[in-house]
Scaffold this motif. Structure first.
Motif, PDB file in Angstrom:
ATOM      1  N   ARG A 166      16.163  19.616 -13.719  1.00  0.00           N
ATOM      2  CA  ARG A 166      16.911  18.537 -13.084  1.00  0.00           C
ATOM      3  C   ARG A 166      16.832  18.649 -11.571  1.00  0.00           C
ATOM      4  N   PHE A 167      16.937  19.879 -11.070  1.00  0.00           N
ATOM      5  CA  PHE A 167      16.830  20.090  -9.625  1.00  0.00           C
ATOM      6  C   PHE A 167      15.471  19.645  -9.104  1.00  0.00           C
ATOM      7  N   MET A 168      14.414  19.977  -9.820  1.00  0.00           N
ATOM      8  CA  MET A 168      13.073  19.589  -9.395  1.00  0.00           C
ATOM      9  C   MET A 168      12.945  18.074  -9.318  1.00  0.00           C
ATOM     10  N   SER A 169      13.552  17.382 -10.272  1.00  0.00           N
ATOM     11  CA  SER A 169      13.479  15.930 -10.286  1.00  0.00           C
ATOM     12  C   SER A 169      14.229  15.317  -9.105  1.00  0.00           C
ATOM     13  N   LEU A 170      15.482  15.766  -8.893  1.00  0.00           N
ATOM     14  CA  LEU A 170      16.293  15.199  -7.823  1.00  0.00           C
ATOM     15  C   LEU A 170      15.764  15.570  -6.445  1.00  0.00           C
ATOM     16  N   SER A 171      15.353  16.824  -6.286  1.00  0.00           N
ATOM     17  CA  SER A 171      14.844  17.247  -4.976  1.00  0.00           C
ATOM     18  C   SER A 171      13.526  16.565  -4.649  1.00  0.00           C
ATOM     19  N   ILE A 225      12.821  13.552  -5.289  1.00  0.00           N
ATOM     20  CA  ILE A 225      13.170  12.230  -4.771  1.00  0.00           C
ATOM     21  C   ILE A 225      13.748  12.334  -3.359  1.00  0.00           C
ATOM     22  N   ALA A 226      14.627  13.329  -3.141  1.00  0.00           N
ATOM     23  CA  ALA A 226      15.343  13.429  -1.868  1.00  0.00           C
ATOM     24  C   ALA A 226      14.490  13.996  -0.743  1.00  0.00           C
ATOM     25  N   LEU A 227      13.554  14.880  -1.078  1.00  0.00           N
ATOM     26  CA  LEU A 227      12.821  15.613  -0.045  1.00  0.00           C
ATOM     27  C   LEU A 227      12.066  14.709   0.929  1.00  0.00           C
ATOM     28  N   PRO A 228      11.318  13.704   0.486  1.00  0.00           N
ATOM     29  CA  PRO A 228      10.615  12.857   1.463  1.00  0.00           C
ATOM     30  C   PRO A 228      11.568  12.127   2.409  1.00  0.00           C
ATOM     31  N   TRP A 229      12.728  11.702   1.898  1.00  0.00           N
ATOM     32  CA  TRP A 229      13.694  11.008   2.744  1.00  0.00           C
ATOM     33  C   TRP A 229      14.303  11.950   3.772  1.00  0.00           C
ATOM     34  N   ILE A 230      14.667  13.135   3.348  1.00  0.00           N
ATOM     35  CA  ILE A 230      15.255  14.102   4.286  1.00  0.00           C
ATOM     36  C   ILE A 230      14.234  14.517   5.336  1.00  0.00           C
ATOM     37  N   GLY A 231      12.990  14.777   4.895  1.00  0.00           N
ATOM     38  CA  GLY A 231      11.945  15.152   5.846  1.00  0.00           C
ATOM     39  C   GLY A 231      11.650  14.047   6.841  1.00  0.00           C
ATOM     40  N   GLY A 232      11.562  12.801   6.356  1.00  0.00           N
ATOM     41  CA  GLY A 232      11.309  11.689   7.258  1.00  0.00           C
ATOM     42  C   GLY A 232      12.445  11.469   8.234  1.00  0.00           C
ATOM     43  N   MET A 250      27.983  17.046 -12.212  1.00  0.00           N
ATOM     44  CA  MET A 250      26.864  16.994 -11.267  1.00  0.00           C
ATOM     45  C   MET A 250      26.353  18.400 -10.951  1.00  0.00           C
ATOM     46  N   ILE A 251      27.296  19.349 -10.772  1.00  0.00           N
ATOM     47  CA  ILE A 251      26.908  20.723 -10.454  1.00  0.00           C
ATOM     48  C   ILE A 251      26.143  21.335 -11.626  1.00  0.00           C
ATOM     49  N   ARG A 252      26.610  21.044 -12.867  1.00  0.00           N
ATOM     50  CA  ARG A 252      25.922  21.574 -14.041  1.00  0.00           C
ATOM     51  C   ARG A 252      24.499  21.024 -14.136  1.00  0.00           C
ATOM     52  N   GLU A 253      24.340  19.743 -13.768  1.00  0.00           N
ATOM     53  CA  GLU A 253      23.015  19.147 -13.805  1.00  0.00           C
ATOM     54  C   GLU A 253      22.101  19.802 -12.784  1.00  0.00           C
ATOM     55  N   LEU A 254      22.627  20.051 -11.575  1.00  0.00           N
ATOM     56  CA  LEU A 254      21.811  20.673 -10.538  1.00  0.00           C
ATOM     57  C   LEU A 254      21.480  22.120 -10.881  1.00  0.00           C
ATOM     58  N   ALA A 255      22.323  22.750 -11.738  1.00  0.00           N
ATOM     59  CA  ALA A 255      22.056  24.133 -12.127  1.00  0.00           C
ATOM     60  C   ALA A 255      20.825  24.239 -13.019  1.00  0.00           C
ATOM     61  N   ASN A 256      20.389  23.131 -13.556  1.00  0.00           N
ATOM     62  CA  ASN A 256      19.184  23.108 -14.384  1.00  0.00           C
ATOM     63  C   ASN A 256      17.963  22.978 -13.479  1.00  0.00           C
ATOM     64  N   PRO A 257      17.054  23.957 -13.494  1.00  0.00           N
ATOM     65  CA  PRO A 257      15.890  23.876 -12.594  1.00  0.00           C
ATOM     66  C   PRO A 257      15.073  22.609 -12.772  1.00  0.00           C
ATOM     67  N   LEU A 287      14.704  23.015   0.586  1.00  0.00           N
ATOM     68  CA  LEU A 287      14.399  22.369  -0.690  1.00  0.00           C
ATOM     69  C   LEU A 287      12.945  22.593  -1.081  1.00  0.00           C
ATOM     70  N   SER A 288      12.051  22.470  -0.105  1.00  0.00           N
ATOM     71  CA  SER A 288      10.638  22.681  -0.380  1.00  0.00           C
ATOM     72  C   SER A 288      10.375  24.121  -0.818  1.00  0.00           C
ATOM     73  N   GLY A 289      11.035  25.073  -0.158  1.00  0.00           N
ATOM     74  CA  GLY A 289      10.876  26.475  -0.538  1.00  0.00           C
ATOM     75  C   GLY A 289      11.409  26.759  -1.929  1.00  0.00           C
TER      76      GLY A 289
END
Length: 261
Positions: A10-15, A17-24, A1-8, A218-220
Motif C-alpha cells: 500500500r505504501f508503494m502505491s501511495l508514495s 502517486i505522491a512522489l512526483p508531486w512532492i518532488g515537483g 489509514m495508518i494500518r494501510e500505510l503500514a502495508n509495504p 520517500l524515494s529512499g
C-alpha cells in the motif's frame, strides 16, 4: 489509514502517486526561494552579501536535526511496535540526514571565515553538530556491517536512541554555553527577531528544503523496499535450487529398444 500505510504494498502505491508531486513542488519552491534569497532579500548591514549563505545553511541545519528525530521515532516504532516500515524509514533517513548535516557544517565554515576570521572554532553548536555527523556515520557503518535486516534494524535502533541525547545539546547549546552563535531568532517567544525581508526568503527556502527532504526520503524508502524484495526472492530461489539438488528426481525406466541389435 495508518494500518494501510503500514502495508509495504500500500505504501508503494501511495508514495508512487505522491512522489512526483512532492518532488515537483519542491523544485518550484526552491527556485522561488533562491530567487528571493539572492535577488530580492537585502544584504545585511554588518555581514553584507555573505549573509546569503544563511539561506542554505540554516535549512540544512534544521533538516539534519529533523531527519535524526525521524530516525529516533522510527527506532521506537521498530523496537516497540515492530512497525513493518519503521526500519525501512530509519535506513532511508540516515544518509539524507547525514548529507544535510554535512552541508550545514561546510556552509557554516564558509560563512565563519569572513565573520569570525577562521573556518572552524570549537564552538558548542559547531562541536555538537560535528558529533551529530559522526553519529550519522556510525549508524550508516552499522547498517552496512550487519547483513541480516532484522538484526541490523535492532542494533541501529538502539544506537539511534542512544545518540538522540545529542539533539537537545545541539538545540540548546547556544543557551547553555557562551557561544559564537546567536540564540534562537526565528521561532521564539515574543516573535522572530529577523526582519521580514530576510525572514520570508529563509522560510521559503526552509519549506523547499523540507519538501526536497521528504521526496528523497520517500524515494529512499521505495528503493529499500524493492531491494529487500529482491533479496527475499533471491534467497527463496537459492533455497529452491538447493532443495532440488539435495533431492534429485528419480531416474525414469530405461528406454525400450526395438529392432535388431
Amino acid at each position: 489509514m495508518i494500518r494501510e500505510l503500514a502495508n509495504p504494498t500500500r505504501f508503494m502505491s501511495l508514495s508512487g502517486i505522491a512522489l512526483p508531486w512532492i518532488g515537483g513542488l519542491s523544485a518550484v519552491v526552491l527556485v522561488v526561494g533562491l530567487y528571493l534569497a539572492f535577488f530580492v532579500a537585502p544584504a545585511d548591514y554588518q555581514q553584507g552579501d555573505t549573509v546569503r549563505i544563511m539561506y542554505v545553511h540554516v535549512p540544512a541545519a534544521w533538516l539534519g536535526l529533523f531527519f535524526y528525530v525521524t530516525m529516533a521515532a522510527s527506532a521506537v516504532g521498530s523496537l516497540v511496535w515492530r512497525h513493518p516500515l519503521a526500519d525501512v524509514s530509519q535506513k532511508a533517513a540516515a544518509p539524507i540526514g547525514a548529507a544535510f548535516t554535512l552541508i550545514c557544517l561546510v556552509t557554516g565554515s564558509l560563512w565563519g571565515k569572513p565573520m569570525w576570521g577562521t573556518y572552524w572554532v570549537w564552538d558548542a553548536r559547531l562541536t555538537s553538530m560535528l558529533v551529530l555527523l559522526l553519529i550519522y556515520g556510525g549508524i550508516l557503518a552499522l547498517w552496512n556491517a550487519i547483513e541480516e535486516p532484522n538484526r541490523a534494524a535492532r542494533a541501529v535502533s538502539i544506537l539511534t536512541l542512544v545518540g538522540a541525547v545529542n539533539i537537545p545539546v545541539v538545540k540548546f547549546s547556544v543557551d547553555w554555553w557562551n557561544t559564537l552563535h546567536q540564540p534562537a531568532s526565528v521561532f521564539r517567544m515574543g516573535g522572530s527577531t529577523i526582519h521580514p525581508s530576510i525572514l520570508v526568503p529563509l522560510l521559503v527556502m526552509a519549506v523547499g528544503f523540507t519538501l526536497l527532504g521528504v521526496a528523497l526520503h520517500l524515494s529512499g524508502m521505495r528503493t529499500e523496499i524493492l531491494r529487500r524484495r529482491v533479496r527475499t526472492l533471491t534467497i527463496l530461489e537459492a533455497e529452491r535450487l538447493d532443495a532440488g539438488l539435495a533431492h534429485p528426481a528419480p531416474a525414469g525406466p530405461a528406454p525400450i529398444r526395438t529392432g535388431a541389435a
